[in-house]
Write a protein that holds these residues in place. Structure first.
Motif, PDB file in Angstrom:
ATOM      1  N   ALA A 138       0.824  -1.212   0.000  1.00 59.35           N
ATOM      2  CA  ALA A 138       0.000   0.000   0.000  1.00 59.35           C
ATOM      3  C   ALA A 138       0.856   1.260   0.000  1.00 59.35           C
ATOM      4  N   ASP A 139       2.143   1.116   0.362  1.00 60.54           N
ATOM      5  CA  ASP A 139       3.078   2.245   0.331  1.00 60.54           C
ATOM      6  C   ASP A 139       3.822   2.340  -0.998  1.00 60.54           C
ATOM      7  N   HIS A 141       5.771  -0.069  -2.366  1.00 57.13           N
ATOM      8  CA  HIS A 141       7.022  -0.827  -2.454  1.00 57.13           C
ATOM      9  C   HIS A 141       6.819  -2.089  -3.287  1.00 57.13           C
ATOM     10  N   PHE A 146      11.779  -0.118  -0.935  1.00 56.68           N
ATOM     11  CA  PHE A 146      10.785   0.734  -0.311  1.00 56.68           C
ATOM     12  C   PHE A 146      10.993   2.201  -0.691  1.00 56.68           C
ATOM     13  N   PRO A 147       9.930   3.012  -0.646  1.00 59.35           N
ATOM     14  CA  PRO A 147      10.090   4.440  -0.941  1.00 59.35           C
ATOM     15  C   PRO A 147      11.167   5.066  -0.060  1.00 59.35           C
ATOM     16  N   ALA A 166      10.956   1.498   8.925  1.00 54.72           N
ATOM     17  CA  ALA A 166       9.549   1.377   9.312  1.00 54.72           C
ATOM     18  C   ALA A 166       9.229  -0.003   9.868  1.00 54.72           C
ATOM     19  N   ASP A 193      -7.272  -1.747  -0.103  1.00 52.79           N
ATOM     20  CA  ASP A 193      -6.333  -0.768   0.438  1.00 52.79           C
ATOM     21  C   ASP A 193      -5.240  -0.389  -0.553  1.00 52.79           C
ATOM     22  N   LYS A 194      -5.151  -1.110  -1.668  1.00 51.08           N
ATOM     23  CA  LYS A 194      -4.126  -0.814  -2.682  1.00 51.08           C
ATOM     24  C   LYS A 194      -4.651   0.104  -3.799  1.00 51.08           C
ATOM     25  N   MET A 197      -2.963   3.669  -4.266  1.00 53.95           N
ATOM     26  CA  MET A 197      -1.589   3.576  -4.718  1.00 53.95           C
ATOM     27  C   MET A 197      -1.507   3.072  -6.151  1.00 53.95           C
ATOM     28  N   TYR A 209       7.406   6.372  -5.781  1.00 54.45           N
ATOM     29  CA  TYR A 209       7.075   5.010  -5.393  1.00 54.45           C
ATOM     30  C   TYR A 209       7.773   4.005  -6.303  1.00 54.45           C
TER      31      TYR A 209
END
Length: 233
Positions: A138-139, A141, A146-147, A166, A193-194, A197, A209
């Protein structure tokens, strides 16, 4: 290519896609090398692949590798290698399983895995996978890129080790040049939840991202089910 489906059909659709990709590679060069991803959604896929009748008799020609791993021993509950074994993709099938040695110091584990990748075909100085499997967090990655992480800029090594603040842990991951060098890429995205993004990386190409780097690649297929409200990876 973006392939949208419902959560009830996601794994069956992914299984058919994976088997078609494997059989095409086996027919063309007699070998299929794939970098697996971790997470709940891929686990369900691996369980089905282990029972797939079309793959029977071919597992000895298939090399299973890993796109990333946590810095843990192979028997640890968080190990992607352990998850794959428990899902049924294990040496009993006759498959070649090449794990990342997560029990080693992370930088050493990355170096050791990079040497293992030397047995793969090479293209442009990089290991050449028939398929790299990815999920998207969801971030934004992918794998363990990862970002904002330092390993996003790695352009010399095929494997990186990097702390993820994190998550308070170290990860070992294929780098972007290796992922981008793959013949095919399959990105599995499951969960409501995705959705936000996915919009950012596929339609806006937001460079903040890591998944946006994959969205630019012609060989990447995105298999998406956003109707599932449960947590997925």
């Amino acid at each position: 290519m973006l392939i949208q489906t419902h959560s009830q059909q996601l794994i069956a659709t992914a299984e058919n896609w994976w088997v078609d990709c494997a059989l095409a590679a086996l027919d063309w060069r007699g070998r299929f090398d794939v970098a697996l991803s971790g997470g709940r959604t891929p686990r369900r896929l691996y369980q089905r692949l282990a029972r797939n009748r079309l793959l029977r008799g071919h597992w000895g020609q298939i090399g299973l590798w890993f796109g990333d791993e946590r810095a843990v021993p192979p028997a640890h509950a968080d190990s992607n290698y352990r998850m794959v074994l428990e899902a049924g993709l294990n040496p009993e099938l006759g498959v070649q399983l090449e794990r990342i040695p997560g029990e080693l110091e992370p930088t050493l584990a990355a170096e050791r895995y990079a040497k293992q990748l030397g047995s793969l075909p090479q293209r442009g100085g990089w290991p050449l996978f028939d398929l790299v499997m990815l999920g998207m967090g969801a971030d934004g990655h992918i794998a363990s890129l990862f970002p904002g992480s330092a390993n996003l800029a790695e352009g010399d090594k095929p494997v990186s080790a990097c702390p993820v603040a994190a998550l308070d842990s170290w990860r070992i991951s294929l780098t972007l040049p290796v992922i981008a060098n793959a013949r095919r890429i399959l990105v599995l995205v499951a969960g409501a939840d995705k959705a936000e993004m996915l919009q950012r990386v596929l339609h806006k190409g937001d460079p903040a991202y890591p998944a946006s780097q994959i969205a630019r690649l012609d060989q990447a297929d995105w298999l998406v089910a956003l109707d599932d409200k449960g947590p997925n990876a």
